[in-house]
Design an enzyme around this catalytic site. Sequence first.
Site, short mmCIF file in Angstrom:
data_model
loop_
_atom_site.label_atom_id
_atom_site.label_comp_id
_atom_site.label_asym_id
_atom_site.label_seq_id
_atom_site.Cartn_x
_atom_site.Cartn_y
_atom_site.Cartn_z
N CYS A 86 0.84 -1.21 0.00
CA CYS A 86 0.00 0.00 0.00
C CYS A 86 0.87 1.26 0.00
CB CYS A 86 -1.00 -0.03 1.15
SG CYS A 86 -2.37 1.14 0.94
N HIS A 187 -3.74 -4.90 0.22
CA HIS A 187 -3.25 -5.38 1.52
C HIS A 187 -3.31 -6.90 1.57
CE1 HIS A 187 -2.88 -1.59 3.83
NE2 HIS A 187 -3.86 -1.17 3.04
N GLU A 189 -2.24 -8.78 3.87
CA GLU A 189 -2.55 -9.20 5.24
C GLU A 189 -4.03 -9.12 5.55
OE1 GLU A 189 -2.08 -4.73 5.63
OE2 GLU A 189 -1.28 -6.34 4.38
#
Length: 207
Positions: A86, A187, A189
């Site tokens: 990001c 993202h 994650e």
Amino acid sequence: MNLKQNIVIIDYGVGNTFSVSNAIKHLGYRKVTISDQESVIDNADVLILPGVGAFEEAINNLKSLGLDEILHKTILVRKKPILGICVGMQLMATFSEENGIHNGLNWIEGKVTKLDLPAEFAVPHVGWNNVTYSNPLFGVIPSESNFYFDHSFHFDCEKKYVTGYSDYGLKVTASIQKENVFGVQFHPEKSQTNGLKLFRGFFNLIK
């Protein structure tokens, strides 16, 4: 698969560091460290540069900690692999136009500019979107798989550095690569199974 790779997540005060660490540890990697220390960064096999929030705060934090110089040496001279996430990816640009002009790390030539979209597309771009790609970074993940985005600005660079894009009113750069420098706008994650596979693909690629 080398689960003993020494993975260091750069801590500069604006990254989603613990979520990234937890995702990578979930895959079974045993040596995952969050740090801003030069000695720890020097000993890493691979680096992760996460990021959330505004570009200006992110680059200022990096510089105030002296991490810009440490990372220049580690990435550009010693050629250690790094994955930006990001805002962490956006920091790799030449400059950003977010809230004025702010110089980036200039690892991949390009600019970070506001999403200029048709009226029916919301800004920020938040949520799941498919990514089209053809790059070993994504490992076994089929092209057109979806990932989680949350951003108002995007990386505008030469096509030769773009390894994936998302169609959101325009072709939004979703992933980039120049030699040992990798970045993703989404993202991993927060992208559930596909995100975990992305991390695995990256670590397998650079082992």
